[in-house]
Design a protein around this motif. Sequence first.
Motif, PDB file in Angstrom:
ATOM      1  N   GLU A  48       0.573  -8.909  67.192  1.00  0.00           N
ATOM      2  CA  GLU A  48      -0.284  -8.913  66.011  1.00  0.00           C
ATOM      3  C   GLU A  48      -0.717 -10.333  65.684  1.00  0.00           C
ATOM      4  O   GLU A  48       0.073 -11.267  65.804  1.00  0.00           O
ATOM      5  CB  GLU A  48       0.522  -8.363  64.833  1.00  0.00           C
ATOM      6  N   GLU A  79      -3.832 -12.866  63.284  1.00  0.00           N
ATOM      7  CA  GLU A  79      -4.963 -12.995  62.375  1.00  0.00           C
ATOM      8  C   GLU A  79      -5.815 -14.154  62.854  1.00  0.00           C
ATOM      9  O   GLU A  79      -5.292 -15.136  63.386  1.00  0.00           O
ATOM     10  CB  GLU A  79      -4.474 -13.297  60.952  1.00  0.00           C
ATOM     11  N   SER A  87      -3.170 -17.054  63.888  1.00  0.00           N
ATOM     12  CA  SER A  87      -1.840 -17.146  63.296  1.00  0.00           C
ATOM     13  C   SER A  87      -1.230 -15.755  63.257  1.00  0.00           C
ATOM     14  O   SER A  87      -1.901 -14.756  63.534  1.00  0.00           O
ATOM     15  CB  SER A  87      -1.926 -17.718  61.873  1.00  0.00           C
ATOM     16  N   LYS A  88       0.051 -15.696  62.909  1.00  0.00           N
ATOM     17  CA  LYS A  88       0.731 -14.421  62.727  1.00  0.00           C
ATOM     18  C   LYS A  88       0.570 -14.024  61.258  1.00  0.00           C
ATOM     19  O   LYS A  88       0.546 -14.891  60.383  1.00  0.00           O
ATOM     20  CB  LYS A  88       2.226 -14.555  63.066  1.00  0.00           C
ATOM     21  N   PRO A  89       0.499 -12.709  60.969  1.00  0.00           N
ATOM     22  CA  PRO A  89       0.334 -12.260  59.582  1.00  0.00           C
ATOM     23  C   PRO A  89       1.416 -12.788  58.643  1.00  0.00           C
ATOM     24  O   PRO A  89       1.166 -13.017  57.474  1.00  0.00           O
ATOM     25  CB  PRO A  89       0.402 -10.731  59.684  1.00  0.00           C
ATOM     26  N   ASP A  90       2.632 -13.020  59.168  1.00  0.00           N
ATOM     27  CA  ASP A  90       3.728 -13.505  58.315  1.00  0.00           C
ATOM     28  C   ASP A  90       3.890 -15.027  58.387  1.00  0.00           C
ATOM     29  O   ASP A  90       4.883 -15.571  57.916  1.00  0.00           O
ATOM     30  CB  ASP A  90       5.044 -12.820  58.701  1.00  0.00           C
ATOM     31  N   ASN A  91       2.911 -15.714  59.007  1.00  0.00           N
ATOM     32  CA  ASN A  91       2.925 -17.182  59.113  1.00  0.00           C
ATOM     33  C   ASN A  91       4.106 -17.707  59.937  1.00  0.00           C
ATOM     34  O   ASN A  91       4.531 -18.833  59.766  1.00  0.00           O
ATOM     35  CB  ASN A  91       2.909 -17.833  57.715  1.00  0.00           C
ATOM     36  N   SER A  92       4.639 -16.881  60.850  1.00  0.00           N
ATOM     37  CA  SER A  92       5.775 -17.328  61.660  1.00  0.00           C
ATOM     38  C   SER A  92       5.294 -18.123  62.870  1.00  0.00           C
ATOM     39  O   SER A  92       4.134 -18.061  63.259  1.00  0.00           O
ATOM     40  CB  SER A  92       6.594 -16.114  62.119  1.00  0.00           C
TER      41      SER A  92
END
Length: 161
Positions: A18, A20, A55-60
């Motif tokens: 996943e 963004e 980026s990753k949806p959870d900002n990881s």
Amino acid sequence: PTKPVVSIKTFALPINGEYEVVRTFFDASLPDEQLASAIISNGSYMIESKGMSYSKPDNSVFDVTAIYDGKVTNVVDDELYGVTVTIMHSEDVYSVYSSLSDVSLKINDTISKGEVIGKASTSVEDVDAKVHVHLEIMVNGNYVNPLNVYGKELNDLTNEK
């Protein structure tokens, strides 16, 4: 007799799973609402995005992978852009990955599509993008929209002169 399976290599995203899109490629013909995400503002000035940031949806933090086979031509630790890696896919096609950390590649290393280049990180240049990778693709010396490259073969890019 069964025909051999021919695997055709195409360009891939630099991120798995996943994701963004936090920055789009600047194209003056885009509608205004899309242009906003193609401008990088770091507080003191604004620049046009010559690539795309993911980026990753959870900002990881995530592994950044090579979009195609190639040879590393440059590795620079830049205080504004983070670690930046340039990969040559042919004499005419290069990909540049910035906002990286944990890069162990060196100049002249060969890399295969899908291999890990480094970890996504943050950059002083684009704080708003948080943890991300910024990918720029150059064909014949010009920056091109990565969306026009994914899924294509190397020949498709270099024949569009």
